[in-house]
Design a protein around this motif. Structure first.
Motif, PDB file in Angstrom:
ATOM      1  N   PHE A  97       0.822  -1.207   0.000  1.00 29.83           N
ATOM      2  CA  PHE A  97       0.000   0.000   0.000  1.00 29.83           C
ATOM      3  C   PHE A  97       0.860   1.262   0.000  1.00 29.83           C
ATOM      4  CE2 PHE A  97      -3.500  -2.740   0.552  1.00 29.83           C
ATOM      5  CZ  PHE A  97      -4.651  -2.011   0.329  1.00 29.83           C
ATOM      6  N   ALA A  98       2.033   1.213   0.637  1.00 30.14           N
ATOM      7  CA  ALA A  98       2.940   2.364   0.585  1.00 30.14           C
ATOM      8  C   ALA A  98       3.450   2.575  -0.834  1.00 30.14           C
ATOM      9  CB  ALA A  98       4.105   2.165   1.549  1.00 30.14           C
ATOM     10  N   ALA A  99       3.737   1.486  -1.541  1.00 28.32           N
ATOM     11  CA  ALA A  99       4.186   1.602  -2.931  1.00 28.32           C
ATOM     12  C   ALA A  99       3.068   2.138  -3.822  1.00 28.32           C
ATOM     13  CB  ALA A  99       4.665   0.246  -3.438  1.00 28.32           C
ATOM     14  N   TRP A 129       5.900   5.317   3.289  1.00 27.38           N
ATOM     15  CA  TRP A 129       5.569   6.222   2.194  1.00 27.38           C
ATOM     16  C   TRP A 129       6.434   7.480   2.249  1.00 27.38           C
ATOM     17  CZ3 TRP A 129       1.082  10.058   2.036  1.00 27.38           C
ATOM     18  CH2 TRP A 129       0.890  10.543   0.753  1.00 27.38           C
ATOM     19  N   GLY A 130       6.632   8.012   3.448  1.00 24.84           N
ATOM     20  CA  GLY A 130       7.485   9.184   3.598  1.00 24.84           C
ATOM     21  C   GLY A 130       8.933   8.890   3.253  1.00 24.84           C
ATOM     22  N   LEU A 131       9.429   7.727   3.670  1.00 29.53           N
ATOM     23  CA  LEU A 131      10.815   7.364   3.359  1.00 29.53           C
ATOM     24  C   LEU A 131      11.002   7.059   1.877  1.00 29.53           C
ATOM     25  CD1 LEU A 131      11.680   5.176   6.470  1.00 29.53           C
ATOM     26  CD2 LEU A 131      12.324   7.550   6.023  1.00 29.53           C
ATOM     27  N   LEU A 132       9.959   6.548   1.232  1.00 30.79           N
ATOM     28  CA  LEU A 132      10.052   6.294  -0.209  1.00 30.79           C
ATOM     29  C   LEU A 132      10.190   7.589  -1.008  1.00 30.79           C
ATOM     30  CD1 LEU A 132       7.510   3.388  -0.778  1.00 30.79           C
ATOM     31  CD2 LEU A 132       9.977   3.325  -1.126  1.00 30.79           C
ATOM     32  N   HIS A 133       9.688   8.689  -0.475  1.00 32.50           N
ATOM     33  CA  HIS A 133       9.873   9.972  -1.152  1.00 32.50           C
ATOM     34  C   HIS A 133      11.355  10.333  -1.239  1.00 32.50           C
ATOM     35  CE1 HIS A 133       5.543  10.568  -0.736  1.00 32.50           C
ATOM     36  NE2 HIS A 133       5.676  11.528  -1.637  1.00 32.50           N
ATOM     37  N   PHE A 134      12.127   9.968  -0.202  1.00 31.88           N
ATOM     38  CA  PHE A 134      13.570  10.215  -0.238  1.00 31.88           C
ATOM     39  C   PHE A 134      14.238   9.346  -1.294  1.00 31.88           C
ATOM     40  CE2 PHE A 134      12.783  11.308   4.315  1.00 31.88           C
ATOM     41  CZ  PHE A 134      13.098  12.647   4.210  1.00 31.88           C
ATOM     42  N   VAL A 135      13.840   8.082  -1.352  1.00 35.15           N
ATOM     43  CA  VAL A 135      14.466   7.128  -2.272  1.00 35.15           C
ATOM     44  C   VAL A 135      14.214   7.524  -3.724  1.00 35.15           C
ATOM     45  CG1 VAL A 135      14.456   4.718  -3.017  1.00 35.15           C
ATOM     46  CG2 VAL A 135      14.319   5.260  -0.593  1.00 35.15           C
ATOM     47  N   ILE A 181       7.229  12.714   9.988  1.00 41.17           N
ATOM     48  CA  ILE A 181       6.180  12.912  10.995  1.00 41.17           C
ATOM     49  C   ILE A 181       4.818  13.167  10.347  1.00 41.17           C
ATOM     50  CG2 ILE A 181       5.421  14.399  12.886  1.00 41.17           C
ATOM     51  CD1 ILE A 181       8.360  14.769  13.611  1.00 41.17           C
ATOM     52  N   ALA A 182       4.779  13.977   9.309  1.00 44.68           N
ATOM     53  CA  ALA A 182       3.492  14.308   8.683  1.00 44.68           C
ATOM     54  C   ALA A 182       2.830  13.076   8.080  1.00 44.68           C
ATOM     55  CB  ALA A 182       3.696  15.366   7.609  1.00 44.68           C
ATOM     56  N   PHE A 183       3.606  12.203   7.457  1.00 46.01           N
ATOM     57  CA  PHE A 183       3.013  11.018   6.851  1.00 46.01           C
ATOM     58  C   PHE A 183       2.623   9.981   7.893  1.00 46.01           C
ATOM     59  CE2 PHE A 183       5.475  12.128   2.811  1.00 46.01           C
ATOM     60  CZ  PHE A 183       4.396  12.811   2.297  1.00 46.01           C
ATOM     61  N   VAL A 184       3.292   9.979   9.036  1.00 48.64           N
ATOM     62  CA  VAL A 184       2.897   9.075  10.114  1.00 48.64           C
ATOM     63  C   VAL A 184       1.571   9.538  10.726  1.00 48.64           C
ATOM     64  CG1 VAL A 184       3.548   8.215  12.393  1.00 48.64           C
ATOM     65  CG2 VAL A 184       5.233   8.283  10.574  1.00 48.64           C
ATOM     66  N   PHE A 185       1.312  10.834  10.702  1.00 45.59           N
ATOM     67  CA  PHE A 185       0.061  11.351  11.259  1.00 45.59           C
ATOM     68  C   PHE A 185      -1.163  10.929  10.464  1.00 45.59           C
ATOM     69  CE2 PHE A 185       2.366  13.877  14.220  1.00 45.59           C
ATOM     70  CZ  PHE A 185       1.453  14.140  15.228  1.00 45.59           C
ATOM     71  N   VAL A 186      -0.969  10.432   9.270  1.00 44.31           N
ATOM     72  CA  VAL A 186      -2.091   9.904   8.498  1.00 44.31           C
ATOM     73  C   VAL A 186      -2.668   8.676   9.208  1.00 44.31           C
ATOM     74  CG1 VAL A 186      -2.765   9.022   6.235  1.00 44.31           C
ATOM     75  CG2 VAL A 186      -1.080  10.810   6.397  1.00 44.31           C
ATOM     76  N   ALA A 187      -1.899   8.080  10.096  1.00 49.12           N
ATOM     77  CA  ALA A 187      -2.345   6.893  10.828  1.00 49.12           C
ATOM     78  C   ALA A 187      -3.559   7.167  11.701  1.00 49.12           C
ATOM     79  CB  ALA A 187      -1.212   6.354  11.693  1.00 49.12           C
ATOM     80  N   PHE A 188      -3.824   8.410  12.008  1.00 44.63           N
ATOM     81  CA  PHE A 188      -4.993   8.717  12.827  1.00 44.63           C
ATOM     82  C   PHE A 188      -6.296   8.358  12.121  1.00 44.63           C
ATOM     83  CE2 PHE A 188      -1.934  11.309  15.167  1.00 44.63           C
ATOM     84  CZ  PHE A 188      -2.245  10.896  16.456  1.00 44.63           C
TER      85      PHE A 188
END
Length: 114
Positions: free
Chosen positions: A15-17, A61-67, A85-92
């Protein structure tokens, strides 16, 4: 024997991909506003698997933006805040996932029994 934890991690990675692929679709509106379609799979995994799985998916997903090289980094703090942090907050989105799943199952059960 099926390892449920491994299946959840694989689903999060897939799902991150998918989220990364969707975030590459250009949806710029004007010069300073854009819509991120990549959050849709993160919301789905949040409802399907809960808060922690959605947090892990958002982190990936956030780390894939770096890659991929899609991250615009000015300072290290900005990179951590904006892409981790911003992409982890989607977990809410997954906080009430058990209630949402229960309502979906109850609604489909009512349709089948009627």
């Amino acid at each position: 024997m099926v390892n449920k934890r491994l299946l959840v991690l694989l689903e999060c990675a897939i799902f991150a991909a998918i989220g990364l692929i969707l975030s590459l679709v250009p949806t710029d509106i004007g010069s300073s506003f854009s819509i991120s379609l990549g959050m849709i799979p993160i919301y789905v995994i949040g409802i399907r698997r809960g808060f922690w799985a959605a947090g892990f998916t958002g982190l990936l997903w956030g780390l894939l933006h770096f890659v991929v090289g899609k991250a615009y980094i000015l300072t290290p703090w900005q990179a951590v805040i904006e892409y981790v942090i911003a992409f982890v907050f989607v977990a809410f989105a997954g906080i009430n996932s058990s209630k949402i799943r229960y309502l979906i199952i109850a609604k489909s059960y009512k349709k089948q029994s009627a």
